[in-house]
Motif scaffolding. Sequence first.
Motif, mmCIF file in Angstrom:
data_model
loop_
_atom_site.group_PDB
_atom_site.id
_atom_site.type_symbol
_atom_site.label_atom_id
_atom_site.label_comp_id
_atom_site.label_asym_id
_atom_site.label_seq_id
_atom_site.Cartn_x
_atom_site.Cartn_y
_atom_site.Cartn_z
ATOM 1 N N ARG A 1 -7.725 19.492 3.021
ATOM 2 C CA ARG A 1 -7.032 18.504 2.195
ATOM 3 C C ARG A 1 -7.658 18.425 0.806
ATOM 4 O O ARG A 1 -6.955 18.239 -0.185
ATOM 5 N N LEU A 2 -8.989 18.579 0.742
ATOM 6 C CA LEU A 2 -9.654 18.600 -0.561
ATOM 7 C C LEU A 2 -9.104 19.750 -1.406
ATOM 8 O O LEU A 2 -8.810 19.576 -2.591
ATOM 9 N N HIS A 3 -8.972 20.916 -0.809
ATOM 10 C CA HIS A 3 -8.425 22.064 -1.530
ATOM 11 C C HIS A 3 -6.983 21.799 -1.961
ATOM 12 O O HIS A 3 -6.588 22.133 -3.085
ATOM 13 N N ASP A 4 -6.201 21.189 -1.075
ATOM 14 C CA ASP A 4 -4.808 20.880 -1.409
ATOM 15 C C ASP A 4 -4.719 19.900 -2.584
ATOM 16 O O ASP A 4 -3.789 19.964 -3.384
ATOM 17 N N ASN A 5 -5.686 18.996 -2.664
ATOM 18 C CA ASN A 5 -5.666 17.950 -3.702
ATOM 19 C C ASN A 5 -6.426 18.347 -4.960
ATOM 20 O O ASN A 5 -6.407 17.582 -5.953
ATOM 21 N N TRP A 6 -7.072 19.495 -4.949
ATOM 22 C CA TRP A 6 -7.964 19.849 -6.043
ATOM 23 C C TRP A 6 -7.248 20.015 -7.370
ATOM 24 O O TRP A 6 -7.697 19.511 -8.411
ATOM 25 N N ALA A 7 -6.127 20.730 -7.371
ATOM 26 C CA ALA A 7 -5.442 21.021 -8.632
ATOM 27 C C ALA A 7 -4.937 19.743 -9.298
ATOM 28 O O ALA A 7 -5.164 19.524 -10.495
ATOM 29 N N LYS A 8 -4.245 18.893 -8.544
ATOM 30 C CA LYS A 8 -3.708 17.687 -9.157
ATOM 31 C C LYS A 8 -4.818 16.716 -9.554
ATOM 32 O O LYS A 8 -4.657 15.923 -10.485
ATOM 33 N N SER A 9 -5.956 16.805 -8.875
ATOM 34 C CA SER A 9 -7.094 15.971 -9.256
ATOM 35 C C SER A 9 -7.642 16.407 -10.613
ATOM 36 O O SER A 9 -7.986 15.560 -11.453
ATOM 37 N N GLY A 10 -7.716 17.711 -10.836
ATOM 38 C CA GLY A 10 -8.148 18.207 -12.124
ATOM 39 C C GLY A 10 -7.208 17.804 -13.242
ATOM 40 O O GLY A 10 -7.633 17.417 -14.330
ATOM 41 N N THR A 11 -5.902 17.876 -12.949
ATOM 42 C CA THR A 11 -4.900 17.480 -13.935
ATOM 43 C C THR A 11 -5.045 15.989 -14.255
ATOM 44 O O THR A 11 -4.961 15.579 -15.416
ATOM 45 N N ALA A 12 -5.296 15.180 -13.239
ATOM 46 C CA ALA A 12 -5.360 13.729 -13.419
ATOM 47 C C ALA A 12 -6.522 13.310 -14.319
ATOM 48 O O ALA A 12 -6.398 12.349 -15.089
ATOM 49 N N VAL A 13 -7.645 14.008 -14.228
ATOM 50 C CA VAL A 13 -8.829 13.566 -14.970
ATOM 51 C C VAL A 13 -9.007 14.294 -16.306
ATOM 52 O O VAL A 13 -10.003 14.052 -17.000
ATOM 53 N N GLN A 14 -8.070 15.126 -16.666
ATOM 54 C CA GLN A 14 -8.158 15.821 -17.963
ATOM 55 C C GLN A 14 -8.107 14.833 -19.126
ATOM 56 O O GLN A 14 -7.416 13.841 -19.056
ATOM 57 N N GLY B 1 0.807 -1.209 0.000
ATOM 58 C CA GLY B 1 0.000 0.000 0.000
ATOM 59 C C GLY B 1 0.837 1.254 0.000
ATOM 60 O O GLY B 1 2.059 1.228 -0.045
ATOM 61 N N GLY B 2 0.120 2.407 0.099
ATOM 62 C CA GLY B 2 0.789 3.699 0.135
ATOM 63 C C GLY B 2 0.567 4.457 -1.142
ATOM 64 O O GLY B 2 0.094 3.948 -2.130
ATOM 65 N N ASP B 3 0.919 5.761 -1.111
ATOM 66 C CA ASP B 3 0.774 6.575 -2.301
ATOM 67 C C ASP B 3 2.003 7.427 -2.451
ATOM 68 O O ASP B 3 2.796 7.575 -1.543
ATOM 69 N N HIS B 4 2.178 8.016 -3.630
ATOM 70 C CA HIS B 4 3.304 8.894 -3.831
ATOM 71 C C HIS B 4 2.825 10.157 -4.498
ATOM 72 O O HIS B 4 1.800 10.171 -5.152
ATOM 73 N N PRO B 5 3.542 11.259 -4.288
ATOM 74 C CA PRO B 5 3.020 12.558 -4.691
ATOM 75 C C PRO B 5 2.987 12.737 -6.190
ATOM 76 O O PRO B 5 3.755 12.161 -6.937
ATOM 77 N N THR B 6 2.052 13.591 -6.611
ATOM 78 C CA THR B 6 1.997 14.051 -7.985
ATOM 79 C C THR B 6 2.069 15.567 -7.965
ATOM 80 O O THR B 6 1.900 16.189 -6.927
ATOM 81 N N THR B 7 2.304 16.186 -9.101
ATOM 82 C CA THR B 7 2.508 17.623 -9.155
ATOM 83 C C THR B 7 1.217 18.325 -9.529
ATOM 84 O O THR B 7 0.562 17.988 -10.504
ATOM 85 N N ALA B 8 0.839 19.365 -8.761
ATOM 86 C CA ALA B 8 -0.352 20.142 -9.055
ATOM 87 C C ALA B 8 -0.024 21.158 -10.138
ATOM 88 O O ALA B 8 0.928 21.906 -10.028
ATOM 89 N N THR B 9 -0.860 21.185 -11.187
ATOM 90 C CA THR B 9 -0.590 22.109 -12.277
ATOM 91 C C THR B 9 -1.797 22.934 -12.674
ATOM 92 O O THR B 9 -1.667 23.815 -13.514
ATOM 93 N N SER B 10 -2.993 22.667 -12.102
ATOM 94 C CA SER B 10 -4.146 23.452 -12.514
ATOM 95 C C SER B 10 -5.125 23.601 -11.375
ATOM 96 O O SER B 10 -5.197 22.769 -10.493
ATOM 97 N N GLY B 11 -5.887 24.728 -11.387
ATOM 98 C CA GLY B 11 -6.981 24.924 -10.439
ATOM 99 C C GLY B 11 -6.498 25.066 -9.021
ATOM 100 O O GLY B 11 -5.431 24.639 -8.656
ATOM 101 N N ALA B 12 -7.342 25.678 -8.152
ATOM 102 C CA ALA B 12 -6.952 25.847 -6.766
ATOM 103 C C ALA B 12 -8.027 25.384 -5.815
ATOM 104 O O ALA B 12 -7.723 24.854 -4.771
#
Length: 228
Positions: A215-228, A29-40
């Motif tokens: 945490r939702l706000h912190d994850n928002w940008a990279k989440s948008g990038t991921a689902v583009q 298990g576990g996760d690793h970081p991704t880079t936020a590039t869009s949205g806040a």
Amino acid sequence: MSEEQKGSRWGRWLVVGVLVAAGWGIVHGGDHPTTATSGATPSATPSPDGAAPSASAPASAAPSKPSGRYDPADYAAPVRQYAAEAGVNPQLLMAILYNESYKPHDPELERAWQRSKPEASFGIANMHRAAFDDTKPGRPFAARQWEELPDDRNLAVQAAAWHLHDLAGQLPARPGAPLNRDELLALGYNAGAGNMLAFARGVKVGAQAQSYLDRLHDNWAKSGTAVQ
């Protein structure tokens, strides 16, 4: 999973993790970081309510067997598919997966923890049995079981999407709160529909719910990038 008792639960996860690692050799298990590039922040645009299942979407993708390290972005395709199926915002669904990735999501470790704490949540979306059983009637996964969530990550994503759909159906058309609908739905996923409706009426968000929202706000940008 509720934010309540998170600190103490994480300590117990570590203890269980040591025991499981000794028995199985390695915990995946576990996760690793991704880079936020869009949205806040979450969009104020309402998520669609009352959406019917897409006629063209398959009932369920092939089971996604857990393997190696877990990164929510690897599940962008099922997030997009099931968000469309349930009529919810895919960025919100992905952000919730990021919010819920704080604990290991190895199937054997989840089951070891659940044996000592039967009310524990299962799967990468940390869904409790009651929430899953309340969500599945009449849905494409109606014949599936909560116990399958650790082994089928696509099922976990699909169930989370429809749970958000059901929460959205309970929100008033014009919530009397400074929070937008995506923020309220995230709090509903975390704290339950009753608390979500209280927040929608303007009840002040408590410290634990605010932490989840932060945490939702912190994850928002990279989440948008991921689902583009």
